[in-house]
Write an enzyme that holds these catalytic residues in place. Structure first.
Site, PDB file in Angstrom:
ATOM      1  N   HIS A 130       0.879  -1.179   0.000  1.00 23.84           N
ATOM      2  CA  HIS A 130       0.000   0.000   0.000  1.00 23.84           C
ATOM      3  C   HIS A 130       0.917   1.230   0.000  1.00 23.84           C
ATOM      4  O   HIS A 130       1.013   1.956   0.988  1.00 23.84           O
ATOM      5  CB  HIS A 130      -0.898  -0.036   1.246  1.00 23.84           C
ATOM      6  CG  HIS A 130      -2.096   0.860   1.157  1.00 23.84           C
ATOM      7  ND1 HIS A 130      -2.361   1.669   0.061  1.00 23.84           N
ATOM      8  CD2 HIS A 130      -3.114   1.091   2.039  1.00 23.84           C
ATOM      9  CE1 HIS A 130      -3.472   2.335   0.279  1.00 23.84           C
ATOM     10  NE2 HIS A 130      -3.956   2.010   1.461  1.00 23.84           N
ATOM     11  N   GLN A 133      -0.267   4.824   1.000  1.00 23.41           N
ATOM     12  CA  GLN A 133      -0.497   4.943   2.438  1.00 23.41           C
ATOM     13  C   GLN A 133       0.811   5.250   3.170  1.00 23.41           C
ATOM     14  O   GLN A 133       0.909   6.218   3.926  1.00 23.41           O
ATOM     15  CB  GLN A 133      -1.095   3.635   2.975  1.00 23.41           C
ATOM     16  CG  GLN A 133      -1.389   3.671   4.459  1.00 23.41           C
ATOM     17  CD  GLN A 133      -2.531   4.604   4.778  1.00 23.41           C
ATOM     18  OE1 GLN A 133      -3.608   4.487   4.210  1.00 23.41           O
ATOM     19  NE2 GLN A 133      -2.330   5.549   5.689  1.00 23.41           N
TER      20      GLN A 133
HETATM   21  N1   CP Z   1      -6.359   3.577   4.361  1.00 25.41           N
HETATM   22  C1   CP Z   1      -7.067   3.277   3.258  1.00 25.41           C
HETATM   23  O1   CP Z   1      -6.527   2.939   2.183  1.00 25.41           O
HETATM   24  O2   CP Z   1      -8.397   3.436   3.403  1.00 25.41           O
HETATM   25  P1   CP Z   1      -9.529   2.975   2.385  1.00 25.41           P
HETATM   26  O3   CP Z   1      -9.547   1.468   2.374  1.00 25.41           O
HETATM   27  O4   CP Z   1     -10.789   3.561   2.920  1.00 25.41           O
HETATM   28  O5   CP Z   1      -9.185   3.493   1.014  1.00 25.41           O
HETATM   29  N1  NVA Z   2      -4.399  -3.969   5.644  1.00 23.38           N
HETATM   30  C1  NVA Z   2      -5.669  -3.372   5.301  1.00 23.38           C
HETATM   31  C2  NVA Z   2      -5.476  -1.954   4.888  1.00 23.38           C
HETATM   32  C3  NVA Z   2      -6.745  -1.215   4.543  1.00 23.38           C
HETATM   33  C4  NVA Z   2      -6.481   0.173   4.081  1.00 23.38           C
HETATM   34  C5  NVA Z   2      -6.343  -4.193   4.220  1.00 23.38           C
HETATM   35  O1  NVA Z   2      -5.678  -4.578   3.258  1.00 23.38           O
HETATM   36  O2  NVA Z   2      -7.544  -4.441   4.338  1.00 23.38           O
END
Ligand code: CP
Ligand code: NVA
Length: 302
Positions: A130, A133
């Site tokens: 991610h 993030q």
């Molecule tokens: N933190 C994040 O990516 O949030 P969402 O899943 O709401 O996009």
């Molecule tokens: N680790 C989490 C992050 C969500 C933003 C997921 O992948 O669901």
């Protein structure tokens, strides 16, 4: 040549610091209600194969604020659902729009999309990474102190996509990262190896969360069950309980420790109300910075 953002491995330390500077400039313009539209006439396609609140909204509104046009593409209503390949989809989208943001399961899908596309591709979360993030989170810390090598961030919980991107960001930026996971839920070994090659001195593992937070300037946690792992929820709730970020854990850390969470939070599981709503928490500042940092990414790539 077009540039993609598939993982933090695609960026050098200098690239990341440039993004932070650009995000600051963009945030100040936004705060001053100044118009800044470098992406006028440009479009961003946004494919979401998993739910999202922050990523969708921040990219959609961010693109709009930059003068561009966001197009939400739900796979359920695209021909992807009926078997059109990701490569053909990439080639067609490249002829209509100027960038693609994708949230999906398999990192390889994003790699295939980026290989076939002639326009930039941004990873908006996969099972493995991610990057947007972690970049927004480190931007949030960089705003507080430019001396990043003095920061120690302790990640408590699942060795998941967010944890992987935080590790890669930490070694690139020279931040110390301590990872504390239950056995069997450690981060991916290959990613750890790659991170160690970049700057092995910056990563350490401490199983006991109460010990792990002792020297931390920042405590970071994420959900115990990520999207796509719902079948494991019951077992995870038991295994991760000692890793809950609660007042007892906070007592073991420095008084001024910052608490971060990428959100959405499962209150009462990985974090309790008293901590997420408490004075050490900067989780909503983090969430806001997704908007500013991703606008910087859009400007840099598109
Ligand atoms: N933190 C994040 O990516 O949030 P969402 O899943 O709401 O996009
Ligand atoms: N680790 C989490 C992050 C969500 C933003 C997921 O992948 O669901």
């Amino acid at each position: 040549m077009k540039k993609d953002l598939l993982s933090i491995l695609d960026l050098s330390k200098e690239d990341i610091l440039n993004l932070f500077d650009k995000a600051d400039e963009i945030k100040n313009l936004w705060r001053g209600n100044k118009i800044y539209r470098p992406l006028e006439g440009k479009s961003l396609g946004m494919i979401f194969q998993k739910p999202s609140t922050r990523t969708r909204l921040s990219f959609e509104v961010g693109m709009y604020q930059l003068g561009g046009h966001p197009v939400f593409l739900s796979p359920g209503s695209m021909q992807l659902k009926r078997g059109e390949t990701i490569e053909d989809t990439a080639k067609v989208l490249s002829r209509y729009i100027d960038g693609i943001m994708i949230r999906t399961f398999d990192q390889n899908e994003v790699i295939k999309l980026a290989k076939a596309a002639t326009i930039p591709v941004i990873n908006g979360l996969t099972d493995l990474f991610h990057p947007c993030q972690a970049l927004s989170d480190y931007y949030t810390l960089w705003q507080r102190t430019k001396e990043m090598s003095k920061i120690t961030l302790c990640y408590i919980g699942d060795g998941n996509n967010v944890c992987h991107s935080l590790i890669l960001g930490a070694v690139k930026l020279g931040i110390n990262i301590i990872v504390s996971n239950p056995k069997g839920y450690e981060p991916n070994k290959e990613i750890i190896e790659k991170a160690k090659k970049i700057n092995g001195k910056k990563i350490s593992f401490i199983d006991d969360p109460l010990k792990a937070v002792k020297e931390a300037d920042v405590i970071y946690t994420d959900v115990w069950t990520s999207m796509g792992e719902e079948r494991e929820e019951d077992i995870r709730k038991k295994v991760f309980l000692p890793y809950q970020v609660n007042l007892n854990l906070l007592k073991r850390a420095k008084k001024e420790v910052l608490v971060m969470h990428c959100l959405p939070a499962h209150r009462g599981e990985e974090i309790v109300d008293e901590v997420i709503d408490g004075e050490n928490s900067i989780v909503f500042e983090q969430a806001e910075n997704r908007l500013h940092l991703q606008k910087a990414i859009l400007v840099e790539l598109i």
